[in-house]
Design an enzyme around this catalytic site. Structure first.
Site, PDB file in Angstrom:
ATOM      1  CG  ASP A  63      -1.816   1.183   1.374  1.00 18.23           C
ATOM      2  OD1 ASP A  63      -1.467   2.275   0.710  1.00 18.23           O
ATOM      3  OD2 ASP A  63      -2.796   1.290   2.179  1.00 18.23           O
ATOM      4  CE1 TYR A 156      -7.051  10.534 -10.552  1.00 15.08           C
ATOM      5  CE2 TYR A 156      -7.182  12.198 -12.032  1.00 15.08           C
ATOM      6  CZ  TYR A 156      -7.082  11.048 -11.860  1.00 15.08           C
ATOM      7  OH  TYR A 156      -6.237  10.272 -12.655  1.00 15.08           O
TER       8      TYR A 156
END
Ligand SMILES: NC(=O)c1ccc[n+]([C@@H]2O[C@H](COP(=O)([O-])OP(=O)(O)OC[C@H]3O[C@@H](n4cnc5c(N)ncnc54)[C@H](O)[C@@H]3O)[C@@H](O)[C@H]2O)c1
Length: 266
Positions: A63, A156
């Site tokens: 991750d 984003y």
């Protein structure tokens, strides 16, 4: 001899889409590729695909927002291959929807992957590159959404715009250090990857249906179609190889003309 023969490349989010295409092309051009992703099933399948085709690949579960795991993954890379030449900070998620409906938790989750993940790529990969003698290439995958505003993608867009200037700033730090490491950002437009299917579920209150990249490209891409992930990977190969030896702090825009303007079709 391949274009990145015997170089060692670390690619995040490499189990799918653009990252997987980068792993395939860099391996085909002679690199040892370190593939990392949270998706172990696809990551291991890609490792098997590349090695059975005669390439060199190693998968590790990672991750990118987990700092402790970064140290383990880079240490394992150095143990296995003894050097690091190329890092592609590619892992990313996209959470679609009106910004006022976005929760702070989703804003932070997106930034943790798209921005913290890129920062940690630099923090852990640059020292490993500096331990070698051949310089290096650090490539950060931003987006056209990092170059201009995008409705329904404000969070984003903020993360990708930050990546763009982080790449330029890192490029200056490396140039000042004289370490031979080049840092550049890549700005894809609309690419055929699973990210569009994930749009429906990325946020708790997200869209009901996946976005269709063909419809989006037909309306917004002057070339009229979405790109194949290999078309982004070819740009990454150029930045990874010595062909781009005088490029640092640059933006490689691969968007079918999206940011250049708009066309009236005949
Ligand atoms: N597809 C496009 O049109 C497009 C356009 C511009 C930019 N991008 C960017 O390209 C990059 C790759 O996206 P893609 O389209 O190939 O999407 P994708 O969903 O196919 O691949 C992204 C990969 O990242 C992995 N990932 C997600 N969270 C992670 C985490 N926390 N740690 C490690 N891995 C994680 C996923 O498991 C997946 O394998 C992203 O940074 C994305 O923002 C994509």
């Amino acid at each position: 001899m391949g274009q990145v023969q015997d170089k060692v490349a670390f690619i995040t989010g490499a189990a799918s889409g653009i990252g997987a295409a980068c792993a395939r092309v860099l391996a085909k051009e002679g690199a040892h590729v370190v593939i990392t992703d949270v998706d172990a099933v696809r990551g291991m399948a890609l490792e098997a695909e590349i090695t059975s085709a005669g390439g060199s690949a190693m998968f590790m579960t990672q991750d990118v927002a987990d700092e402790a795991r970064w140290k383990e993954c880079v240490d394992e890379t150095m143990k296995r291959f003894g050097r690091l030449d190329i890092a592609v900070a590619n892992a990313g998620i996209a959470i679609f929807g009106p910004v006022l409906d976005m929760t702070l938790a989703d804003w932070r989750r997106q930034n943790a992957v798209n921005l913290d993940g890129v920062f940690l790529t630099a923090k852990y990969c640059v020292p490993a590159m500096r331990a070698g003698t051949r310089g290096g290439s650090l490539i950060m995958i931003s987006s056209v959404a990092g170059l201009r505003g995008s409705g329904m993608l404000a969070g984003y867009s903020a993360s990708k715009g930050a990546v763009r200037l982080f790449a330029k700033s890192m490029a200056m730090e490396c140039a000042a250090a004289g370490d031979g490491i080049r840092v550049n950002s890549v700005h894809p437009g609309i690419i055929l990857t699973p990210i569009w299917e994930k749009a429906a579920t990325a946020a708790g209150g997200g869209l009901n249906a996946p976005l269709n990249p063909y419809d989006l490209a037909s309306a917004g891409v002057p070339l009229g179609k979405p790109a194949d992930p290999s078309e982004i990977a070819n740009g990454v190969l150029c930045l990874a190889s010595d062909m781009s030896s005088h490029m640092t702090g640059a933006e490689l825009v691969i968007d079918g003309g999206m940011t250049a303007g708009s066309v009236r079709r005949r």
